[in-house]
Design a protein around this motif. Structure first.
Motif, short mmCIF file in Angstrom:
data_model
loop_
_atom_site.label_atom_id
_atom_site.label_comp_id
_atom_site.label_asym_id
_atom_site.label_seq_id
_atom_site.Cartn_x
_atom_site.Cartn_y
_atom_site.Cartn_z
N UNK A 166 3.30 -9.00 1.79
CA UNK A 166 3.35 -9.94 0.65
C UNK A 166 2.62 -11.23 0.99
N UNK A 198 3.12 -14.24 0.02
CA UNK A 198 3.90 -15.45 0.28
C UNK A 198 4.44 -15.50 1.71
N UNK A 200 10.16 -17.35 -4.74
CA UNK A 200 10.50 -16.20 -5.60
C UNK A 200 11.04 -15.08 -4.72
N UNK A 242 11.58 -11.84 -5.24
CA UNK A 242 11.20 -10.44 -5.43
C UNK A 242 9.78 -10.16 -4.94
N UNK A 243 9.57 -8.89 -4.59
CA UNK A 243 8.24 -8.43 -4.20
C UNK A 243 7.32 -8.43 -5.42
N UNK A 244 6.04 -8.56 -5.18
CA UNK A 244 5.09 -8.67 -6.30
C UNK A 244 5.08 -7.43 -7.18
#
Lengths: 503, 363
Positions: free
Chosen positions: B34, B36, A344, A346-348
């Motif tokens: 983040x 991920x 994904x 985009x940032x969360x």
């Protein structure tokens, strides 16, 4: 550089609006260009034979009433023919020669003009200063029907309609106590809307009634066409998105509020009843709570409080944990989230905020469209676009679940206004969490509590009874519901004149 | 509304003008990273041979992926961890480390450095389970476990199975650090560096270093003394009677000081063991049941005595015997805790076994 725009002058008010004697000519002048203004000469036979003038606004009066109650007696009544003077004939008409229930003698132009608008007809006598006004208004209105905005499972189905008089009659049927008081104020310079204040004498705090009536009297607006036209003038609504007045379409709920010691408000043209004061707990109570078993009602109320916290904090907590406090996530869940978010882009924080906005857009689109199309939009937006976005790795499934769970939790709120306020704060908290993690979310929560603690609805703190001591049984009125026979007192925060409500 | 709206920016401005560098916004706000972009480290192994430290990290294995092992070498644990960070594109995150493995050589030289690292690092948790690798290094153990799954999965299964077996109990870094600080000795479960990371009793730590290992019997004795027996099957054969399998389902121990003439001369561990009859011939007499209890008591007494003998031999109160005795008799606290040497005391065990019920229909 243009000239700085000057502030407009205060709303100029002219009292009375129309000054001078009440004459047919003045009426014609005022209603010039109005196709519905009708002037009809009527011949009066007998000793005082002359030609009277009947004026009315077409559409506002019921023609059968004009014919049967006014014109027929004028032509056929023998007593009128025997009156020596016009003044005597006028007295006889006022005393009952004409069959109308409502009759009044008018001398002021202002009053006569508004009589016409309200569905009265005016009968002018040549050479006489006084005018007789008869009520012959039409009563076209929607029939009493079950409320469409509040589901009724067990309870009265006579919901409020647009006619304020019908609504007061519904209330009278539910509350037969002669102590029920109905005070009327006219609001709106153009709409001249009747706003009725209802309360129970000897039970409701008179200060509360006085405060509400005072605020209504200070309203000087063009017209009452929406709920906000009254709501925003009687409570400090400019400072908060949270509702400070409770509304309902259910007459039983409205009457229960009056019997509790609250003040009711009915507005002509708006099929809703308002109850003041209203505190946070009132917006988390569903109307059927008192129809359900007390254990079930208490459990559901607690569930609603949990849902309130969930809809407020879930997106913020997710953003904070994913971006700042990964140690808070159970290891296996963290591994799953990493796997799902791997591609994904985009940032969360961005993902959550965009999805929250998309959720609002979807909801708004569904509301504005006809019901059948609205459902299709919801299905396409929620299921098709949502799953496609996950499959295309545009959003991660975890974010979708979090936003959807928060949204669904918000739907459990019985009040749409309250739910809307929570949605605004949810977005703000998510923004704060994406900037500063849990520190931001906690700071936002603190700001929310400070904000709520500063609100008052007609002198009653909004967080009553959580932040304010309001008596021993206060929590039973907003949080827990004990068996009804055990709740002996009315909410003390309302300062009722009669605290006890049952033996 | 205008007051607070002006107050907040003014307060922020004053804070920034105060000149305190540590109070800048970047210092106040947490650092965003983040999830991920991270590689979650679940098991950390530390080895040392006196010339440096080798740190091995085992990443979280998702379904269908191989466990990744990363190793860093440096003078200190921190430097080795930093060296590991530079090896991959993902940030190694230590907030989910559940197990810390220490190689035998490092443990013999001293465990304080790796434990101190866990204590001070912002990401590591004191609840991390500590294991000592017997006859090998942590790197070897994690490498062997990675070939057949991951060390984390194996150790988690081991920890979850403690309640069902009598192998070893888990010990957290916090518990070991607290023991070492309190009485200078502690113990941690031991593993063999094979593919399945077989439990191998306990390693006894004294003065911050590995002092010895328990045998199988002594390890079971440790569990009994600490009343941490949830399930253990013991086969007993009373003299002249048929044999039976007893499932030990509980143990309750207390440590009682023994004084002679006002002088502390020994400690006695009194243990009550509760068991169920798992297998055996049905319909036996009460005498047989009593004989089974006596036989079980003898077995368990032997185990406890083995653990006590080890404590006396190493002069290491790794089981906290003195503190347990002081809790039982607080009026003797001074005599028990002020420099008591276990090698000067007589350590004995007294066991009572109770057969609660049998799995047979006759009860």
């Amino acid at each position: 550089m243009g000239q700085p725009q000057e502030k407009t002058q205060p709303h100029p008010r002219r009292e009375p609006r129309y000054d001078g004697p009440l004459t047919v000519e003045r009426l014609e002048e005022i209603f010039a260009g109005c196709v519905d203004f009708t002037r009809r000469p009527v011949a009066l036979e007998g000793e005082s034979a002359c030609t009277l003038t009947l004026c009315y606004l077409g559409g506002m009066v019921r023609m059968e009433r004009v014919s049967d109650y006014v014109l027929r007696p004028l032509a056929e009544d023998g007593g009128l023919r025997r009156c020596a003077t016009l003044a005597a004939a006028m007295d006889r008409m006022e005393a009952g020669a004409l069959y109308n229930l409502g009759v009044a003698r008018r001398t002021r132009l202002d009053r006569g003009v508004f009589d016409l608008v309200d569905g009265w007809c005016l009968l002018f006598f040549p050479g006489e200063r006084d005018v007789l006004s008869f009520f012959v208004g039409t009563e076209e209105k929607r029939g009493v029907a079950p409320p469409d905005s509040e589901t009724v499972l067990k309870g009265a189905r006579d919901g409020f309609v647009e006619s304020v008089r019908t609504n007061t009659s519904i209330v009278r049927r539910h509350l037969k106590a002669p102590e029920l008081r109905i005070v009327e104020e006219l609001v709106g310079r153009q709409s001249v809307t009747a706003v009725d204040v209802l309360y129970l004498e000897g039970l409701t705090d008179p200060a509360l009634v006085e405060a509400l009536v005072d605020r209504l009297r200070t309203i000087d607006i063009d017209g009452v066409f929406a709920t906000g036209n009254i709501e925003e003038y009687i409570v400090p609504a400019a400072h908060t998105p949270f509702p400070l007045v409770q509304y309902t379409q259910r007459s039983d709920r409205f009457c229960a509020g009056l019997a509790e010691g609250r003040v009711g408000l009915l507005i002509d043209g708006i099929p809703l009843g308002y109850l003041t004061p209203a505190v946070l707990g009132n917006f988390l109570q569903a109307p059927q709570d008192k129809s359900s078993a007390w254990l079930l009602a208490t459990t559901l109320t607690l569930l609603r409080y949990a849902c309130m916290l969930m809809t407020l904090f879930l997106p913020a907590l997710y953003v904070a944990m994913i971006t700042f406090h990964q140690e808070m996530i159970p290891t296996r869940l963290a591994l799953s989230i990493i796997a799902a978010k791997q591609d994904v882009p985009f940032r969360s924080g961005f993902e959550v905020i965009v999805l929250l906005l998309a959720f609002e857009i979807l909801q708004e689109a569904g509301l504005r469209l006809p019901q059948s199309i609205g459902q299709t939009v919801s299905i396409i937006g929620g299921l098709v676009v949502g799953s496609a976005a996950v499959e295309a790795k545009i959003v991660s499934p975890a974010v979708l679940i979090v936003v959807a769970a928060a949204g669904i939790a918000g739907y459990t709120m019985p009040s749409q206004e309250f739910s809307g306020a929570l949605r605004l704060w949810r977005l703000l908290l998510a923004l704060l969490a994406s900037v500063a993690g849990l520190f931001g979310a906690v700071a936002g929560a603190a700001a929310l509590i400070i904000h709520l603690a500063g609100l008052e609805s007609f002198g009653v703190p909004y967080l009553t009874p959580f932040a304010v001591s309001a008596g021993r049984e206060a929590r039973e009125h907003v949080f827990l519901r004990r068996p009804l026979p055990q709740i002996k007192d009315r909410p003390p925060a309302l300062h009722p004149r009669n605290r006890r409500k049952q033996r | 509304m205008r007051g607070p709206a002006l107050f907040l920016p003014a307060a922020l401005l004053l804070l920034l003008l105060s000149g305190c560098g540590s109070l800048s916004l970047t210092g106040l706000l947490p650092y965003a990273r983040e999830i991920e972009d991270m590689e979650l480290v679940r098991t950390l192994g530390v080895d040392g041979d006196g010339t440096g430290v080798a740190v091995t990290a085992s990443g979280g294995a998702r379904e269908g992926e191989e466990t990744s092992l990363t190793t860093g070498r440096a003078e200190t644990v921190s430097a080795a961890v930093l060296a590991m960070q530079s090896q991959g594109s993902s940030y190694l995150y230590f907030g989910h480390v559940g197990q810390l493995l220490l190689g035998e050589e490092l443990a013999r030289r001293g465990v304080e450095e790796p434990l101190d690292y866990v204590l001070r690092d912002v990401e590591m948790r004191l609840e991390t389970a500590l294991y000592l690798v017997r006859d090998g290094t942590a790197g070897q153990a994690m490498g062997a476990a990675a070939e057949d799954g991951s060390a984390a999965d194996r150790l988690e299964a081991l920890a979850e199975g403690v309640g069902l077996t009598a192998d070893t109990m888990t010990r957290s870094v916090k518990e070991v650090l607290a023991d070492l600080e309190d009485r200078g000795a502690s113990f941690a479960p031991a593993l063999l560096p094979d593919g399945t990371l077989t439990a191998a009793g306990y390693g006894i730590l004294k003065d911050g270093a590995l002092a010895g290992w328990t045998g199988e019997e002594a390890a079971l004795g440790v569990n009994l003394i600490l009343s941490r027996v949830d399930a253990d099957v013991v086969e007993v054969t009373p003299p002249g009677q048929p044999s039976a399998a007893l499932r030990v389902v509980g143990a309750r121990s207390l440590v009682r000081p023994v004084f002679e003439g006002g002088t502390l001369t020994g400690l006695r561990v009194e243990c009550r063991v509760e068991a169920n009859l798992a297998e055996g011939p049905p319909g036996q007499e009460a005498a047989w049941r009593q004989a089974l209890c006596d036989a079980l008591a003898r077995v368990e007494q032997t185990r406890i005595q083995a653990a006590l003998d080890l404590a006396r031999t190493l002069n290491a109160d790794y089981l906290g015997l003195c503190r347990s005795a002081a809790l039982l008799t607080p009026w003797h606290k001074a005599a028990l805790l002020d420099g008591t040497q276990l090698e000067e005391l007589t350590l004995t065990a007294q066991v009572e076994a109770v057969l609660q019920r049998s799995y047979h229909a006759d009860g």
